[in-house]
Design an enzyme around this catalytic site. Structure first.
Site, PDB file in Angstrom:
ATOM      1  N   GLY B  72       0.795  -1.213   0.000  1.00  0.00           N
ATOM      2  CA  GLY B  72       0.000   0.000   0.000  1.00  0.00           C
ATOM      3  C   GLY B  72       0.834   1.273   0.000  1.00  0.00           C
ATOM      4  O   GLY B  72       0.549   2.218  -0.746  1.00  0.00           O
ATOM      5  N   THR B  73       1.849   1.313   0.841  1.00  0.00           N
ATOM      6  CA  THR B  73       2.647   2.538   0.947  1.00  0.00           C
ATOM      7  C   THR B  73       3.330   2.857  -0.370  1.00  0.00           C
ATOM      8  O   THR B  73       3.324   4.006  -0.831  1.00  0.00           O
ATOM      9  CB  THR B  73       3.682   2.401   2.080  1.00  0.00           C
ATOM     10  N   ASN B 149      -8.827   3.482   7.855  1.00  0.00           N
ATOM     11  CA  ASN B 149      -8.155   2.352   8.487  1.00  0.00           C
ATOM     12  C   ASN B 149      -8.458   2.237   9.969  1.00  0.00           C
ATOM     13  O   ASN B 149      -8.352   1.166  10.540  1.00  0.00           O
ATOM     14  CB  ASN B 149      -6.634   2.455   8.271  1.00  0.00           C
ATOM     15  N   GLN B 179      -7.871  -0.776   2.816  1.00  0.00           N
ATOM     16  CA  GLN B 179      -8.756  -1.462   3.761  1.00  0.00           C
ATOM     17  C   GLN B 179     -10.002  -2.005   3.075  1.00  0.00           C
ATOM     18  O   GLN B 179     -10.640  -2.926   3.576  1.00  0.00           O
ATOM     19  CB  GLN B 179      -9.174  -0.497   4.890  1.00  0.00           C
ATOM     20  N   HIS B 201      -1.793  -7.864   2.374  1.00  0.00           N
ATOM     21  CA  HIS B 201      -1.708  -8.361   3.751  1.00  0.00           C
ATOM     22  C   HIS B 201      -2.877  -7.949   4.637  1.00  0.00           C
ATOM     23  O   HIS B 201      -2.984  -8.392   5.766  1.00  0.00           O
ATOM     24  CB  HIS B 201      -0.374  -7.959   4.390  1.00  0.00           C
ATOM     25  N   THR B 235      12.513  -7.161 -10.623  1.00  0.00           N
ATOM     26  CA  THR B 235      11.943  -8.448 -11.040  1.00  0.00           C
ATOM     27  C   THR B 235      10.655  -8.722 -10.279  1.00  0.00           C
ATOM     28  O   THR B 235      10.626  -8.668  -9.050  1.00  0.00           O
ATOM     29  CB  THR B 235      12.958  -9.575 -10.771  1.00  0.00           C
ATOM     30  N   CYS B 321       0.092   2.100  12.735  1.00  0.00           N
ATOM     31  CA  CYS B 321       1.108   2.972  12.148  1.00  0.00           C
ATOM     32  C   CYS B 321       1.218   4.314  12.852  1.00  0.00           C
ATOM     33  O   CYS B 321       2.018   5.155  12.484  1.00  0.00           O
ATOM     34  CB  CYS B 321       0.807   3.217  10.676  1.00  0.00           C
TER      35      CYS B 321
END
Lengths: 406, 375
Positions: B72-73, B149, B179, B201, B235, B321
């Protein structure tokens, strides 16, 4: 000694002693401790590194020249050493020394573009007076050859680079770099202290400074679950682990503190709450110190930093124990402490966002100038001895050894 | 020790065992470099493109609009920073954006951009009026999250997108759907966004893979070997790409059940703790189906969370976070730290109904114990 002239110059470190020179009859004992500490610090990470004490100095012979930078870092972090140089060991003859000097300067001194810029000086010292040349003569002889080879001018007063030479009876050492080490005295020579370790910035620095002046450190941490998270305890353990490599083994005493905090809170101490906590912490630390034969307590307190660290309040906390308390940071500014914390590598861990003091129970308006009488009065209704003894009995010990990898 | 109950799926999720098994197999079979032309390379390349297709279908977009990233970041950073041209303009973000967006906007601020923060209402929503008031023709980038979030509040994205098109026709609209993916049916075709960021995740996929859907040209942050249409060198991992797409589909199939779990937890919690208050939007309102966020009055957050940790119940005060300080999201909603213990409870696919009842009991027990201790 001819086989030594072909040795790679970078597998040997010369470690110079700090204040040990000042020591009188204890000198041998201090020196032995320093040798043990250095060997222990090196062995924890570098396979086959050998500490070789000689007269008044210590050589470190490395198994692998790739270990050099790590060995320098470990030696520089060993209290009792003043400086460290990677050296080249050669036969003590002027021709060999001069050749090695030219070779070393050719390897060490060119700038990124391969050019020689700046000035230099040779600083030779003759420890074996049988050597045919005096120190100034060696300087002139070797310096002249380097000048011819590199084109660099000599500047004896403020040279940009120095080449060190030491000529002994049958061998000489040359170095082009000198790293400043921790200074101080070998850990363990001053005895053991009990460090009050919180998760903050100050106390690990205080512990480091005590180590620097020769103290072995035991640490005590006051834990208040569920008001303080287990993550905070992890952080304190991480800080204790950082202090461990300077001594063979470090013990962290984790004291359950919840019941005491709760009891104090319920007794209505109000503005004295924090001082009451601290008096209990000192009492428990002193009890543990006695058990561990520590000769002093050690804290990260700094004068006037917070309400509990005024002269008056330090005094009322101090009053609960006869034991000496070292406060290495007492006259440090916060920024000075932070600078040191960064240098010893504890800062990033210390500022992890976990509580290290129970903000929950802290009054909005703490007493700034408390009196011993007021504290005694506030403790009158408390079973001080019972609470202290219960906490000491329930203390858990965690051991960290010098090996950073564990 | 009591059995572990994990109710912090808003922070991250346990890996779906089916996805874990599929990943293990694919890491062995699809080891090839997707850019290689030999058989293992082509196999990996095919699997990568199949995963891109699968994820594009889930998002309602085209495969060639999907860029695989590390999460996400990175996706949000790529969208915000990659949308910025040489000439500084203004960037507008909602007051409750994730740090991934906030920090990217600050980078632009450092390059001379103006930063506008769009306030939210008491539920944590960006209203059309608030957005209209914060943007204008100078605005180059607008970032609004689809689902928050911390409190799970949903923004009316198509409506907000129309405001952007009207008030700031040249602006890019970046949407954080990290989310929302798999838990809320949506389609990039109707969101009205230019860039949509997702990650694996948060929906029982692995850490380390995410994606950015984009229909506009971006400046690459990493060039390298020109992979991902030149937008993200490096890659690609065909197994991770598969895991993202597969986990999203499996999450979507199970989303309704997770909502039932959440509702059951709320009912049990209310029975256990009279006085507990819901934060943000009502459960049947604009709210993510896996999010429960409550305030337990009369005690602070940290001791309750620590006591719950000791009871082997995983929850959080807000975002993982936010790093210990009081939530910017709750502040923006006009809430204060002192109101009580803030608790985010986010069930996931691997939770059971019994766990909801047991979790409520543990929270009740911990709260009563702390209150009895005069906290």
């Amino acid at each position: 000694m001819s086989e030594q002239t072909v040795r790679a110059p970078t597998d040997l470190l010369l470690c110079r002693l700090g204040e040990l020179w000042l020591k009188g009859r204890n000198r041998a004992q201090f020196f032995q401790q320093l040798v043990r500490n250095l060997q222990s610090a090196l062995s924890a990470e570098l396979r086959g590194a050998q500490v070789q004490p000689t007269h008044g100095r210590i050589f470190v012979k490395l198994n692998d020249p790739n270990d050099l930078s790590r060995a320098i870092a470990l030696a520089c972090d060993t209290p009792g050493l003043s400086s460290v140089s990677p050296v080249r060991r050669v036969e003590a003859s002027l021709e060999v020394i001069t050749a090695a000097a030219v070779e070393m300067t050719a390897a060490e001194w060119p700038d990124a573009a391969g050019a020689f810029v700046g000035t230099f000086a040779v600083e030779a010292k003759r420890t074996d007076k049988a050597f045919p040349l005096t120190s100034p003569q060696i300087n002139r002889q070797v310096g002249g050859t380097i000048q011819d080879a590199t084109g660099l001018p000599v500047d004896l007063r403020a040279p940009d680079r120095k080449l060190g030479i030491e000529v002994g009876a049958d061998r000489a050492h040359l170095w082009a770099h000198t790293f400043r080490a921790a200074g101080g005295l070998p850990v363990g020579t001053a005895g053991r202290v009990m460090l009050l370790l919180s998760g903050g910035i100050d106390s690990p620095v205080a512990g480091y400074l005590a180590q620097k002046r020769g103290c072995a450190v035991d640490a005590v941490y006051f834990h208040s679950p569920p008001f303080i998270s287990e993550a905070s305890r992890d952080k304190v353990e991480a800080l204790a682990r950082m202090l461990a490599p300077r001594q063979q083994r470090l013990r962290l005493h984790v004291v359950p503190f919840t019941d005491i905090q709760r009891t104090i809170k319920e007794s209505g101490g109000d503005r004295l709450t924090v001082l009451l906590y601290r008096r209990f912490m000192y009492r428990i630390a002193a009890r543990l110190a006695e058990r561990r034969k520590c000769k002093a307590l050690c804290t990260g307190e700094s004068l006037g930093q917070v309400a509990s660290q005024t002269l008056e309040n330090l005094r009322v906390v101090d009053a609960v124990t006869d034991l000496l308390t070292l406060r290495p940071l007492i006259c440090f500014d916060k920024q000075e402490t932070i600078t040191l914390a960064r240098r010893i590598g504890s800062f990033d861990t210390s500022i992890l966002p976990h509580q290290d003091c129970c903000t929950l129970f802290v009054p909005a308006n703490p007493a700034v100038k408390a009196t011993p009488k007021a504290l005694d009065r506030a403790e009158r209704g408390l079973d001080v001895e019972g609470l202290v003894e219960a906490a000491v009995q329930a203390t858990e010990v965690v051991e960290f050894d010098a090996d950073r990898r564990r | 020790m009591q059995t572990l109950i994990y109710l912090d799926n808003g922070a991250t999720t346990p890996l779906d065992p089916v996805v874990a098994a599929g990943l293990a197999e694919r890491h062995l079979t699809l080891f090839g470099n997707p850019s290689s032309t030999h058989p293992p390379g082509r196999a990996a390349g095919k699997a990568l493109e199949a995963a891109r297709d699968q994820l594009a279908r889930r998002l309602g977009g085209r495969a060639d609009e999907v860029i695989f990233t590390s999460g996400g970041t990175e996706s949000l950073g790529m969208a915000v920073l990659g949308s910025a041209g040489e000439t500084p303009r203004r960037v507008a973000i909602s007051a409750v954006e994730h740090p991934a967006v906030v920090e990217a906007a600050r980078v632009l601020e450092g390059r001379g951009w103006g930063l506008d923060v769009v306030p939210v209402d008491a539920w944590g929503r960006v209203t059309r009026d608030a957005l209209a008031g914060a943007i204008g023709p100078e605005t180059g980038i607008v970032a609004v999250m689809l689902a928050n979030n911390e409190v799970g509040t949903l923004n009316d994205l198509p409506g907000l997108a129309r405001v952007v098109r009207t008030r700031a026709p040249r602006a890019r609209l970046v949407v954080d759907a990290v989310q929302a993916l798999g838990k809320l049916p949506f389609s990039v075709a109707t969101l009205g966004a230019d860039c949509v960021a997702v990650t694996a995740h948060k929906l029982h996929g692995p850490k380390g893979v995410g994606a950015l859907w984009t229909r506009v040209a971006l400046r690459p942050l990493l060039r390298g070997g020109g992979q991902e249409r030149g937008l993200r060198g490096g890659t690609q991992s065909a197994p991770l790409a598969w895991a993202l797409a597969e986990a999203a589909d499996r999450m979507a199939m199970d989303a309704a059940r997770v909502t039932t779990l959440r509702d059951r937890l709320w009912a049990a919690l209310q029975a256990e703790l009279p006085g507990v208050r819901l934060t943000g939007a009502p459960l049947d309102g604009p709210r993510l189906g896996n999010n429960l966020h409550v305030c337990v009055p009369g005690l602070p957050s940290e001791p309750l969370l620590n006591a719950l940790s000791a009871a082997n119940l995983c929850a959080s005060a807000g975002s993982a976070c936010s790093g210990g300080k009081f939530s910017d999201t709750l502040s923006a909603m006009g809430l204060s730290r002192d109101a009580g213990a803030w608790l985010r409870l986010t069930p996931g696919r691997l939770n059971t109904e019994d766990e909801m009842d047991e979790a409520a009991r543990r929270i009740g027990r911990a709260t009563r114990a702390l209150r009895a201790a005069h906290v």
